[in-house]
Design an enzyme around this catalytic site. Structure first.
Site, short mmCIF file in Angstrom:
data_model
loop_
_atom_site.label_atom_id
_atom_site.label_comp_id
_atom_site.label_asym_id
_atom_site.label_seq_id
_atom_site.Cartn_x
_atom_site.Cartn_y
_atom_site.Cartn_z
N CYS A 205 0.83 -1.21 0.00
CA CYS A 205 0.00 0.00 0.00
C CYS A 205 0.87 1.26 0.00
O CYS A 205 1.46 1.59 -1.02
CB CYS A 205 -1.00 -0.04 1.16
SG CYS A 205 -2.38 1.11 0.92
N HIS B 43 -3.58 -4.98 0.56
CA HIS B 43 -3.11 -5.46 1.86
C HIS B 43 -3.11 -6.98 1.93
O HIS B 43 -4.01 -7.60 2.48
CB HIS B 43 -3.98 -4.86 2.98
CG HIS B 43 -3.69 -3.41 3.23
ND1 HIS B 43 -2.70 -3.00 4.08
CD2 HIS B 43 -4.24 -2.30 2.70
CE1 HIS B 43 -2.65 -1.67 4.09
NE2 HIS B 43 -3.57 -1.22 3.25
N GLU C 150 -1.45 -8.87 3.76
CA GLU C 150 -1.34 -9.37 5.14
C GLU C 150 -2.70 -9.66 5.77
O GLU C 150 -2.78 -10.32 6.82
CB GLU C 150 -0.56 -8.37 6.01
CG GLU C 150 -1.31 -7.15 6.49
CD GLU C 150 -1.50 -6.05 5.45
OE1 GLU C 150 -2.04 -4.98 5.80
OE2 GLU C 150 -1.09 -6.25 4.28
#
Length: 256
Positions: free
Chosen positions: A118, A216, A218
């Site tokens: 990001c 994202h 994660e």
């Protein structure tokens, strides 16, 4: 240079800062990064090391790490991409900007694999001479509004890329941002786009592993199961540092 063995790779994870709002430490600054990054890296077999904004690291210091993750966060300073501050800009953190750009450049010189997430993608783009769109709602209204909450978007990924090996060529990903890449320098190539034309993934054309995504990873289940782009970074971190073959750079990418 860090030794590569059966030990868990040490992955630097950049962090931002916020002001504590309550309790005994109200009014004091705190170093913050969401735990999702740490969880995903641990699932992939790495040992995360949190890096707060600070004075620049030397090439020798960063060579003690096996990899680097540039995380999400606030907007970069407008001047870094050659534009005036816009009313939609979030409050920047100039110290963090300078630290992360310096850290990225040191990692490149030392051959450390890097993943930008990001804001991290935007740091990499700017560090390589690129520019950013200030506010997608006005600069690229065709792109889905990802500025208010995490939003699922589709990405078309170049089959001849590291990212395609990790995710396939048409993943749906969780995005949360209001700015994006306008131009990239010659050191990077666009390997993933949204249908609106916005670049959503970048890779280095040569040298050590660099991948950057405007979403994202994660947050997604594969990363927490030790698969996906975070796992690809950790796999690179386990490998000896060797020069990777060059890939076509092409002309500087211009979106607008």
């Amino acid at each position: 240079m860090a030794e590569h063995s059966a030990r868990r790779p040490l992955i630097g994870v950049t962090a931002g800062r916020t002001r504590m709002m309550q309790g005994a430490w109200a009014g004091h600054d705190a170093v913050v990064v969401t735990e999702h990054y740490v969880t995903a890296l641990r699932a992939a077999g790495a040992r995360p090391v949190i890096l707060a904004p600070q004075d620049a690291w030397t090439d020798e210091e960063i060579a003690e790490l096996d990899g680097l993750v540039l995380t999400g966060g606030t907007d970069l300073q407008a001047a870094l991409s050659g534009r005036e501050t816009a009313p939609t800009d979030a409050v920047p953190d100039p110290e963090r900007d300078a630290f992360e750009i310096s850290l990225y450049r040191a990692a490149r010189r030392a051959g450390i694999p890097v993943l930008g997430i990001c804001r991290g993608l935007q740091v990499i783009a700017v560090a390589e001479g690129g520019t950013l769109l200030a506010h997608l709602a006005t600069d690229l209204p065709e792109h889905p509004d990802c500025s208010q909450s995490v939003t699922e978007v589709d990405v078309a990924i170049d089959a001849a890329s590291d990212l395609a090996l990790a995710l396939g060529t048409a993943p749906r990903v969780p995005a949360y941002h209001h700015q994006g890449v306008a131009t990239t320098g010659e050191a990077l190539r666009v390997v993933g786009r949204h249908a609106s034309g916005l670049p959503l993934a970048l890779e280095a054309c040569e040298g050590s592993f660099v991948a950057a995504v405007q979403w994202h990873p994660e947050l997604t289940a594969p990363e927490h199961e030790g698969r996906g782009i975070v796992a690809a970074l950790v796999a690179e971190a386990r490998s000896p540092r060797v020069e990777r073959p060059s890939r076509p750079a092409g002309a500087e990418h211009h979106l607008v």
